[in-house]
Design an enzyme around this catalytic site. Structure first.
Site, PDB file in Angstrom:
ATOM      1  N   SER A   1       0.826  -1.200   0.000  1.00  0.00           N
ATOM      2  CA  SER A   1       0.000   0.000   0.000  1.00  0.00           C
ATOM      3  C   SER A   1       0.869   1.261   0.000  1.00  0.00           C
ATOM      4  O   SER A   1       1.637   1.487  -0.938  1.00  0.00           O
ATOM      5  CB  SER A   1      -0.961  -0.047   1.195  1.00  0.00           C
ATOM      6  OG  SER A   1      -1.956   0.940   1.077  1.00  0.00           O
TER       7      SER A   1
ATOM      8  N   ASP B   1     -10.100  -5.250  -3.783  1.00  0.00           N
ATOM      9  CA  ASP B   1      -9.485  -4.263  -2.891  1.00  0.00           C
ATOM     10  C   ASP B   1     -10.420  -3.073  -2.727  1.00  0.00           C
ATOM     11  O   ASP B   1     -10.841  -2.451  -3.710  1.00  0.00           O
ATOM     12  CB  ASP B   1      -8.145  -3.815  -3.501  1.00  0.00           C
ATOM     13  CG  ASP B   1      -7.287  -3.010  -2.543  1.00  0.00           C
ATOM     14  OD1 ASP B   1      -7.822  -2.117  -1.862  1.00  0.00           O
ATOM     15  OD2 ASP B   1      -6.070  -3.268  -2.498  1.00  0.00           O
TER      16      ASP B   1
ATOM     17  N   HIS C   1      -7.453  -5.814   0.310  1.00  0.00           N
ATOM     18  CA  HIS C   1      -6.260  -5.010   0.598  1.00  0.00           C
ATOM     19  C   HIS C   1      -5.502  -5.504   1.830  1.00  0.00           C
ATOM     20  O   HIS C   1      -4.464  -4.948   2.174  1.00  0.00           O
ATOM     21  CB  HIS C   1      -6.680  -3.550   0.812  1.00  0.00           C
ATOM     22  CG  HIS C   1      -5.567  -2.558   0.736  1.00  0.00           C
ATOM     23  ND1 HIS C   1      -4.928  -2.241  -0.442  1.00  0.00           N
ATOM     24  CD2 HIS C   1      -4.964  -1.794   1.699  1.00  0.00           C
ATOM     25  CE1 HIS C   1      -3.992  -1.329  -0.218  1.00  0.00           C
ATOM     26  NE2 HIS C   1      -3.989  -1.044   1.075  1.00  0.00           N
TER      27      HIS C   1
END
Length: 283
Positions: free
Chosen positions: A153, A230, A262
């Site tokens: 991320s 996600d 995610h």
């Protein structure tokens, strides 16, 4: 004989090696920093081993990636050290740094802030790029001629920007669900207004898509995994990264996975491939 700047907080046996929880005074951050390192069995026996730096995402810290990703088991198999820095400076006492999850504490974005009051301590970009590798390579049994970097991320954004920004210093790079075009999404726009004092041009050295568009490429293949379920997919912009890489002539392996979100459950599912990617490139 040099004196190590690191203070050992905890030590744990793990997968034939050891995990060390460390702290040190950072000249770059102007604060005490925390970093964890996994040393495989060969390193404990006195051999130098390749190191992969692992960068966690928003709201995380130096513990998150090593605990949640299942990376240590595969790093041990390949004889790799893992270096996990914190995601942000701690104790900067900037007004409002704890007000939201996506700015301030836990949200350093691996950039150097240029605007007050953030600029004094929010310098995770230089810390990860320069100070931390120099300290680790001087005081830990890791190789100096090759190193890898990966992240998740916000940390995936950091890994890509670090490797693209200084390709000669980072041999291998990979990312899980990276924020590929931070200057174009609300997370990055908060950074622009706060860390960069409204100067959008500052993103040129940190935004992976902008780096690629500016001709900053890496000689290796960028390995990227992205879950198609996600919840942040519209903010991550994998299609924009794919387009920028294609136009720049950058080798990219972008794998999209149905059903994956995610979370670190997603990271765990494909971490083995990433450690193999780094092991092959660093061997």
């Amino acid at each position: 004989m040099t004196v190590s700047p690191f203070t050992l907080i905890e030590r744990h046996a793990c997968c034939g090696g050891e995990v060390h929880f460390l702290s040190h005074r950072s000249e770059t951050l102007g604060l005490t920093a925390r970093v964890n390192i996994f040393l495989p069995e060969k390193a404990l026996a006195g051999q130098t081993v390749p190191a992969v730096y692992v960068l966690a995402g928003l709201t995380c810290n130096q513990d998150t990636f090593l605990i949640k990703s299942n990376a240590i088991r595969h790093a041990a198999e390949h004889g790799l050290a893992l270096v996990a820095p914190d995601t942000s400076p701690r104790g900067a006492d900037v007004a409002g740094e704890d007000a939201s999850y996506d700015l301030g504490t836990g949200a350093g974005y691996y950039v150097d802030a240029t605007a007050d009051p953030w600029a004094a301590h929010y310098r995770m970009g230089s810390y990860v790029r320069h100070e931390l590798p120099a300290l680790i390579e001087k005081h830990c049994p890791v190789r100096t001629e090759k190193r890898g970097i990966m992240g998740h991320s916000m940390g995936g954004m950091g890994a890509l920007s670090v490797a693209l920004g200084d390709a000669d210093a980072w041999t291998t790079v990979s990312a899980f669900a990276p924020i590929a075009a931070p200057s174009q999404v609300d997370w990055g726009q908060k950074v622009t207004s706060s860390y960069f004092g409204g100067h959008e041009a500052e993103w040129g050295q940190y935004d992976p898509c902008l780096l690629l568009k500016g001709g900053r490429t890496h000689p290796g293949t960028l390995l990227i995994d992205q879950g198609l379920d996600d919840e942040f997919l519209d903010r991550l912009c994998p299609d924009a990264l794919e387009k920028a890489a294609r136009e720049a002539g950058q080798s990219l392996c972008l794998r999209r996975h149905k059903g994956y979100d995610h979370s670190y459950w997603f990271v765990q599912s494909f971490i083995q491939d990433h450690l193999k990617h780094h092991a092959e490139g660093l061997s």
